[in-house]
Design a protein around this motif. Structure first.
Motif, short mmCIF file in Angstrom:
data_model
loop_
_atom_site.label_atom_id
_atom_site.label_comp_id
_atom_site.label_asym_id
_atom_site.label_seq_id
_atom_site.Cartn_x
_atom_site.Cartn_y
_atom_site.Cartn_z
N SER A 365 0.82 -1.19 0.00
CA SER A 365 0.00 0.00 0.00
C SER A 365 0.87 1.26 0.00
N GLY A 394 -0.45 -4.13 -3.70
CA GLY A 394 -1.59 -3.25 -3.48
C GLY A 394 -1.23 -1.78 -3.46
N GLU A 412 -0.98 -6.99 -7.75
CA GLU A 412 -2.24 -6.27 -7.62
C GLU A 412 -3.39 -7.26 -7.69
N ASP A 416 -9.05 -5.07 -5.64
CA ASP A 416 -8.45 -4.12 -4.69
C ASP A 416 -8.54 -2.72 -5.27
N VAL A 418 -7.19 0.05 -4.07
CA VAL A 418 -6.04 0.91 -3.81
C VAL A 418 -5.11 1.05 -5.01
N HIS A 461 -7.68 -5.96 -0.34
CA HIS A 461 -6.43 -5.26 -0.01
C HIS A 461 -5.64 -5.96 1.10
#
Length: 522
Positions: A365, A394, A412, A416, A418, A461
């Motif tokens: 993230s 992510g 990925e 998700d 994000v 995520h």
């Protein structure tokens, strides 16, 4: 090679590499065609050789046969014909590559135009929905203020926040599931961020005046033309109160970790696991892996978002850093990671300027965005010239200008939300491999029982799910050319000897770094 639920883009097997191969093939075909044409001309000259002409007087029949054979080899059905065929093929190959690139560029521009228009329409519509909720507060404040300011505009923004706060209890779970089932909705909404910002200003002119004023003070272009410019305008709109860490500095504290029982990472699943050998959890963890030649391979794990408060506080892994990273600005977290790696290297005597020990940056993230931003940062690369790899899970990094010399592996999940927050897909190039996993119907039994399991956008995520995706990547590596090439290049980080000490006295080094955002002198 793509397995069910897994799509692998870029890298050695990507389209960009194939187009590069076509770019090389076209001139090579032209060169071969020219050589064949020259050879045909040389053979044709043999027919005019005086010795052959004289031989025709003695043995006309055999000489005629020889001449016919030479013409067959050199003529339209031989070397000359093959040369012409190769020239046509070279032109076709070059044209195909150019047409593909032009078509891809045209399609991308068309999609961007649609996204921008959709954002504009949405931006104009939002004030009409929210204004009835805040009309009294806005009109009351406007009666005593004649120019836009954060104080009375705060009533408007506050009403928006109030509506958003109600979503989790009323429509939040439903929206979460809808976005998980239709992730393209958010991707295209975010991609039109510049249109959205302009639309908000048009739908509510006082807000537009305020945004234009804040952008002008910050030296930004308004209206914004790109997604990154739109994010910068929103950041400037904070006016130093929110989404702004100017006036702060960063404090980094080292906490050495015992290496008793430590094991080196062996695959992507180890690099991305929340409790893996190189994971620092909420801290920046720097791991030094001794190599057989006396160098160290350094793996840096960067944590993700820990608080979503828009006001900059002592914890820098927050929404302010997210916003600044998406605006392609340098953050205090980037400064902290740079200092942490320098400190860890100094503990082994490998911290001198110009020592190019291999470095891998990774994160989930926000940690992944930070890792990619550091790879694109000339300050970091100057201090750590051995940077060679970035691994993210992510993380929205498609718009980060990571240099060609840095190998990127991005994991990925389709559901998700994000990775879609930057509104752009990752580039398809030789040094950038993107693994996209569709989680629908592709979860092991134990993960299907998770309360936050897909197809919800937030469940997708989950770092635990990304660890399972990393394990799938490890399984596919032997059969996919892009993953295989990436794995071969990452050998310094994943092939460390376990039982033998590579150099006299060398030991692995693991240090966790606590990072705080503080006021100078505070």
């Amino acid at each position: 090679m793509n397995e069910p639920g897994i799509e692998i883009c870029g890298g050695a097997g990507g389209i960009a590499v194939a187009l590069d191969a076509l770019d090389v093939a076209a001139p090579a075909l032209r060169a071969v065609a020219a050589d064949l044409a020259d050879s045909a001309a040389d053979l044709a000259l043999v027919l005019a050789d005086p010795a052959l002409v004289a031989a025709a007087l003695v043995a006309p029949g055999r000489t005629a046969c020889t001449g016919a054979d030479l013409l067959a080899v050199a003529g339209p059905s031989g070397l000359l014909g093959t040369s012409l065929h190769l020239r046509v093929l070279a032109g076709t190959v070059a044209a195909a590559a150019e047409l593909y690139r032009a078509g891809e560029s045209g399609a991308r521009q068309a999609v961007e135009g649609v996204d921008r228009t959709a954002g504009l329409v949405l931006g104009i519509a939002v004030p009409t929905v929210v204004l009835p909720v805040s009309a009294a507060a806005v009109l009351g404040a406007a009666a005593v203020r004649t120019r836009p300011s954060p104080v009375w505009l705060g009533a408007y923004v506050g009403s928006v926040i109030g509506v958003v706060r109600e979503l989790p209890s009323r429509a939040g779970p439903r929206v979460d599931r809808v976005l998980g089932e239709h992730p393209w909705l958010l991707e295209h909404s975010v991609a039109g961020a510049e249109g959205l910002v302009v639309g908000l200003g048009l739908g509510f002119p006082p807000l537009g005046l305020y945004l234009a004023d804040r952008a002008d003070r910050a030296g930004l272009r308004y209206p914004p033309r790109t997604q990154a410019e739109a994010v910068s305008v929103v950041t400037a709109a904070g006016g130093g109160h929110v989404l702004d860490e100017s006036g702060f500095e960063v404090e980094v504290r080292a906490h050495p970790v015992s290496t008793a029982g430590w094991r080196p990472p062996r695959g992507v699943s180890d690099l991305v696991a929340a409790d893996g050998p190189v994971s620092g959890g909420d801290h920046v963890r720097v791991t030094g892996i001794p190599l057989t030649d006396g160098r160290y391979a350094w793996v840096v794990d960067v944590p993700g978002t820990q608080t979503f408060s828009p006001r900059p506080g002592t914890n820098p892994w927050d929404q302010t850093s997210n916003q600044l990273l998406e605006a392609h600005e340098r953050t205090l977290t980037m400064t902290a990671v740079t200092a942490a790696l320098s400190d860890a290297r100094a503990r082994t005597g490998r911290g001198a300027t110009g020592v190019a020990d291999p470095v891998l940056l990774g994160g989930h993230s926000q940690g992944g965005i930070t890792a990619a931003a550091l790879a694109a940062d000339p300050v970091f690369r100057a201090q750590h010239p051995g940077l060679s790899h970035v691994v993210t899970t992510g993380a929205p990094i498609g718009g980060v200008p990571v240099p060609e010399g840095v190998s990127v592996l991005s994991l990925e999940h389709v559901q998700d939300l994000v990775p879609a927050l930057d509104g752009t897909r990752n580039p398809d190039r030789a040094g950038w491999v993107t693994v996209r996993r569709d989680l629908r119907g592709d979860l092991p039994g134990d993960l299907r029982r998770l309360p936050d399991a897909v197809p919800t956008a937030t469940g997708a995520h989950s770092r635990r799910l990304y660890e399972s995706t990393g394990a799938l990547v490890d399984e596919r590596t032997a059969t996919d050319p892009s993953l295989l090439r990436w794995r071969e290049g990452a050998g310094d980080f994943l092939d460390a000897p376990v039982d033998a000490l590579p150099a006299a006295g060398a030991r692995p080094v693991v240090v966790d770094y606590e990072v705080r955002r503080v006021r100078p002198g505070g």
